[in-house]
Design a protein around this motif. Sequence first.
Motif, PDB file in Angstrom:
ATOM      1  N   PHE A 114      50.695  91.522  32.000  1.00  0.00           N
ATOM      2  CA  PHE A 114      51.149  91.237  33.529  1.00  0.00           C
ATOM      3  C   PHE A 114      51.310  89.981  33.807  1.00  0.00           C
ATOM      4  O   PHE A 114      50.679  89.079  33.305  1.00  0.00           O
ATOM      5  CB  PHE A 114      49.919  91.881  34.198  1.00  0.00           C
ATOM      6  CG  PHE A 114      50.523  92.179  35.612  1.00  0.00           C
ATOM      7  CD1 PHE A 114      50.953  93.313  35.920  1.00  0.00           C
ATOM      8  CD2 PHE A 114      50.297  91.164  36.405  1.00  0.00           C
ATOM      9  CE1 PHE A 114      51.494  93.578  37.316  1.00  0.00           C
ATOM     10  CE2 PHE A 114      50.599  91.388  37.861  1.00  0.00           C
ATOM     11  CZ  PHE A 114      51.185  92.399  38.298  1.00  0.00           C
ATOM     12  N   VAL A 115      52.735  89.917  34.159  1.00  0.00           N
ATOM     13  CA  VAL A 115      53.208  88.389  34.413  1.00  0.00           C
ATOM     14  C   VAL A 115      52.552  88.122  35.859  1.00  0.00           C
ATOM     15  O   VAL A 115      52.656  88.772  36.906  1.00  0.00           O
ATOM     16  CB  VAL A 115      54.663  88.556  34.620  1.00  0.00           C
ATOM     17  CG1 VAL A 115      55.268  87.121  35.039  1.00  0.00           C
ATOM     18  CG2 VAL A 115      55.355  89.052  33.273  1.00  0.00           C
ATOM     19  N   VAL A 116      52.052  87.033  35.550  1.00  0.00           N
ATOM     20  CA  VAL A 116      51.250  86.297  36.841  1.00  0.00           C
ATOM     21  C   VAL A 116      51.830  85.098  37.378  1.00  0.00           C
ATOM     22  O   VAL A 116      52.469  84.230  36.505  1.00  0.00           O
ATOM     23  CB  VAL A 116      49.728  86.218  36.561  1.00  0.00           C
ATOM     24  CG1 VAL A 116      49.188  87.566  36.250  1.00  0.00           C
ATOM     25  CG2 VAL A 116      49.555  85.355  35.286  1.00  0.00           C
ATOM     26  N   ASP A 117      51.581  84.517  38.532  1.00  0.00           N
ATOM     27  CA  ASP A 117      51.890  83.163  39.025  1.00  0.00           C
ATOM     28  C   ASP A 117      50.491  82.542  38.610  1.00  0.00           C
ATOM     29  O   ASP A 117      49.411  82.788  39.304  1.00  0.00           O
ATOM     30  CB  ASP A 117      52.138  83.279  40.459  1.00  0.00           C
ATOM     31  CG  ASP A 117      52.308  82.049  41.060  1.00  0.00           C
ATOM     32  OD1 ASP A 117      51.306  81.322  41.368  1.00  0.00           O
ATOM     33  OD2 ASP A 117      53.445  81.367  41.148  1.00  0.00           O
ATOM     34  N   VAL A 118      50.758  81.635  38.222  1.00  0.00           N
ATOM     35  CA  VAL A 118      49.642  80.757  37.300  1.00  0.00           C
ATOM     36  C   VAL A 118      48.611  80.178  38.504  1.00  0.00           C
ATOM     37  O   VAL A 118      47.323  80.527  38.530  1.00  0.00           O
ATOM     38  CB  VAL A 118      49.708  79.731  36.350  1.00  0.00           C
ATOM     39  CG1 VAL A 118      48.804  78.819  35.999  1.00  0.00           C
ATOM     40  CG2 VAL A 118      50.457  80.423  35.160  1.00  0.00           C
ATOM     41  N   GLU A 119      49.292  79.645  39.428  1.00  0.00           N
ATOM     42  CA  GLU A 119      48.642  78.841  40.716  1.00  0.00           C
ATOM     43  C   GLU A 119      47.970  80.062  41.457  1.00  0.00           C
ATOM     44  O   GLU A 119      46.470  79.700  41.908  1.00  0.00           O
ATOM     45  CB  GLU A 119      49.276  77.952  41.475  1.00  0.00           C
ATOM     46  CG  GLU A 119      49.719  76.732  40.873  1.00  0.00           C
ATOM     47  CD  GLU A 119      48.488  76.058  40.293  1.00  0.00           C
ATOM     48  OE1 GLU A 119      47.563  75.697  41.246  1.00  0.00           O
ATOM     49  OE2 GLU A 119      48.607  75.434  39.192  1.00  0.00           O
ATOM     50  N   ARG A 120      48.462  81.083  41.765  1.00  0.00           N
ATOM     51  CA  ARG A 120      47.914  82.168  42.664  1.00  0.00           C
ATOM     52  C   ARG A 120      46.877  82.874  41.858  1.00  0.00           C
ATOM     53  O   ARG A 120      45.710  83.027  42.521  1.00  0.00           O
ATOM     54  CB  ARG A 120      48.942  83.199  42.858  1.00  0.00           C
ATOM     55  CG  ARG A 120      48.446  84.144  43.687  1.00  0.00           C
ATOM     56  CD  ARG A 120      49.668  85.276  44.299  1.00  0.00           C
ATOM     57  NE  ARG A 120      49.189  86.219  44.913  1.00  0.00           N
ATOM     58  CZ  ARG A 120      49.616  87.607  44.936  1.00  0.00           C
ATOM     59  NH1 ARG A 120      50.995  87.589  44.429  1.00  0.00           N
ATOM     60  NH2 ARG A 120      49.161  88.281  45.743  1.00  0.00           N
ATOM     61  N   LEU A 121      46.799  83.120  40.292  1.00  0.00           N
ATOM     62  CA  LEU A 121      45.899  83.487  39.575  1.00  0.00           C
ATOM     63  C   LEU A 121      44.546  82.589  39.736  1.00  0.00           C
ATOM     64  O   LEU A 121      43.495  82.885  39.660  1.00  0.00           O
ATOM     65  CB  LEU A 121      46.188  83.951  38.318  1.00  0.00           C
ATOM     66  CG  LEU A 121      44.909  84.333  37.364  1.00  0.00           C
ATOM     67  CD1 LEU A 121      44.365  85.582  37.883  1.00  0.00           C
ATOM     68  CD2 LEU A 121      45.544  84.593  36.041  1.00  0.00           C
ATOM     69  N   LYS A 122      44.769  81.203  39.588  1.00  0.00           N
ATOM     70  CA  LYS A 122      43.785  80.213  39.584  1.00  0.00           C
ATOM     71  C   LYS A 122      43.022  80.118  40.879  1.00  0.00           C
ATOM     72  O   LYS A 122      41.806  80.061  40.859  1.00  0.00           O
ATOM     73  CB  LYS A 122      44.537  78.940  39.399  1.00  0.00           C
ATOM     74  CG  LYS A 122      43.406  77.737  38.997  1.00  0.00           C
ATOM     75  CD  LYS A 122      44.225  76.237  38.890  1.00  0.00           C
ATOM     76  CE  LYS A 122      45.157  76.344  37.792  1.00  0.00           C
ATOM     77  NZ  LYS A 122      45.639  74.779  37.825  1.00  0.00           N
ATOM     78  N   SER A 123      43.660  80.412  42.004  1.00  0.00           N
ATOM     79  CA  SER A 123      42.897  80.456  43.008  1.00  0.00           C
ATOM     80  C   SER A 123      42.099  81.568  43.277  1.00  0.00           C
ATOM     81  O   SER A 123      41.101  81.554  43.675  1.00  0.00           O
ATOM     82  CB  SER A 123      44.142  80.365  44.289  1.00  0.00           C
ATOM     83  OG  SER A 123      43.544  80.826  45.592  1.00  0.00           O
ATOM     84  N   ARG A 124      42.491  82.621  42.889  1.00  0.00           N
ATOM     85  CA  ARG A 124      41.529  83.832  42.808  1.00  0.00           C
ATOM     86  C   ARG A 124      40.602  83.848  42.099  1.00  0.00           C
ATOM     87  O   ARG A 124      39.368  84.331  42.709  1.00  0.00           O
ATOM     88  CB  ARG A 124      42.722  85.210  42.655  1.00  0.00           C
ATOM     89  CG  ARG A 124      43.669  85.806  43.424  1.00  0.00           C
ATOM     90  CD  ARG A 124      44.325  86.780  43.101  1.00  0.00           C
ATOM     91  NE  ARG A 124      43.673  87.857  42.753  1.00  0.00           N
ATOM     92  CZ  ARG A 124      43.987  88.883  41.922  1.00  0.00           C
ATOM     93  NH1 ARG A 124      45.135  88.934  41.361  1.00  0.00           N
ATOM     94  NH2 ARG A 124      43.293  89.973  41.710  1.00  0.00           N
ATOM     95  N   VAL A 125      40.758  83.248  40.973  1.00  0.00           N
ATOM     96  CA  VAL A 125      39.558  83.150  40.044  1.00  0.00           C
ATOM     97  C   VAL A 125      38.577  82.187  40.596  1.00  0.00           C
ATOM     98  O   VAL A 125      37.310  82.272  40.408  1.00  0.00           O
ATOM     99  CB  VAL A 125      40.105  82.724  38.729  1.00  0.00           C
ATOM    100  CG1 VAL A 125      38.747  82.427  37.754  1.00  0.00           C
ATOM    101  CG2 VAL A 125      40.754  83.770  38.081  1.00  0.00           C
ATOM    102  N   ARG A 126      39.149  81.041  41.323  1.00  0.00           N
ATOM    103  CA  ARG A 126      38.361  80.156  41.811  1.00  0.00           C
ATOM    104  C   ARG A 126      37.305  80.778  42.831  1.00  0.00           C
ATOM    105  O   ARG A 126      36.114  80.567  43.014  1.00  0.00           O
ATOM    106  CB  ARG A 126      39.025  78.740  42.219  1.00  0.00           C
ATOM    107  CG  ARG A 126      38.047  77.773  42.940  1.00  0.00           C
ATOM    108  CD  ARG A 126      38.879  76.630  43.443  1.00  0.00           C
ATOM    109  NE  ARG A 126      40.273  76.970  43.914  1.00  0.00           N
ATOM    110  CZ  ARG A 126      41.240  76.372  43.211  1.00  0.00           C
ATOM    111  NH1 ARG A 126      41.188  75.894  42.057  1.00  0.00           N
ATOM    112  NH2 ARG A 126      42.494  76.669  43.758  1.00  0.00           N
ATOM    113  N   LYS A 127      37.801  81.544  43.894  1.00  0.00           N
ATOM    114  CA  LYS A 127      37.136  82.244  45.006  1.00  0.00           C
ATOM    115  C   LYS A 127      36.333  83.167  44.310  1.00  0.00           C
ATOM    116  O   LYS A 127      35.148  83.485  44.893  1.00  0.00           O
ATOM    117  CB  LYS A 127      38.408  82.908  45.914  1.00  0.00           C
ATOM    118  CG  LYS A 127      38.990  82.061  46.664  1.00  0.00           C
ATOM    119  CD  LYS A 127      40.261  82.671  47.639  1.00  0.00           C
ATOM    120  CE  LYS A 127      41.103  81.884  48.107  1.00  0.00           C
ATOM    121  NZ  LYS A 127      42.219  82.572  48.892  1.00  0.00           N
TER     122      LYS A 127
END
Length: 143
Positions: A114-127
Amino acid sequence: MENDIKVGARCIRKLEVDRARTIDFLGEDLRIYATPELVRDIEQTCLDFLQDHVTPGQSSVGTEVSVAHAGATPLGGEVRIEVEVAAVDGRSVTFNVAAHDAVETVCTGIHRRFVVDVERLKSRVRKKAEAAASAATAAPAVR
């Protein structure tokens, strides 16, 4: 994601089965390609393929792997991993995968990324990590 990923597009990677890619639990005489390492090599091949088709700031993550590892490739053997785009559904890309050594087909299956936006994924994982840490400190001790 660029829209230039076409069903039928292929990528081939050749590698040598080095010691780090082998099992060790059957002794030195049976150092053969380990299934988890084969899966990692398949994922890396598909990731490398997709990196040429995503925009800056994007990458891809694996979401499904299903392989039948039916052949034992010994330490030092060469493996050819072949991946082919089977389907593109929005940001989801499904690959048919196969691996061959000099004697036989050692693996067939599918892999989905699945193609992801790296910064958006980073934010979700941090939360999520913060929520897990909060839940752990709020939970009563288990006896």
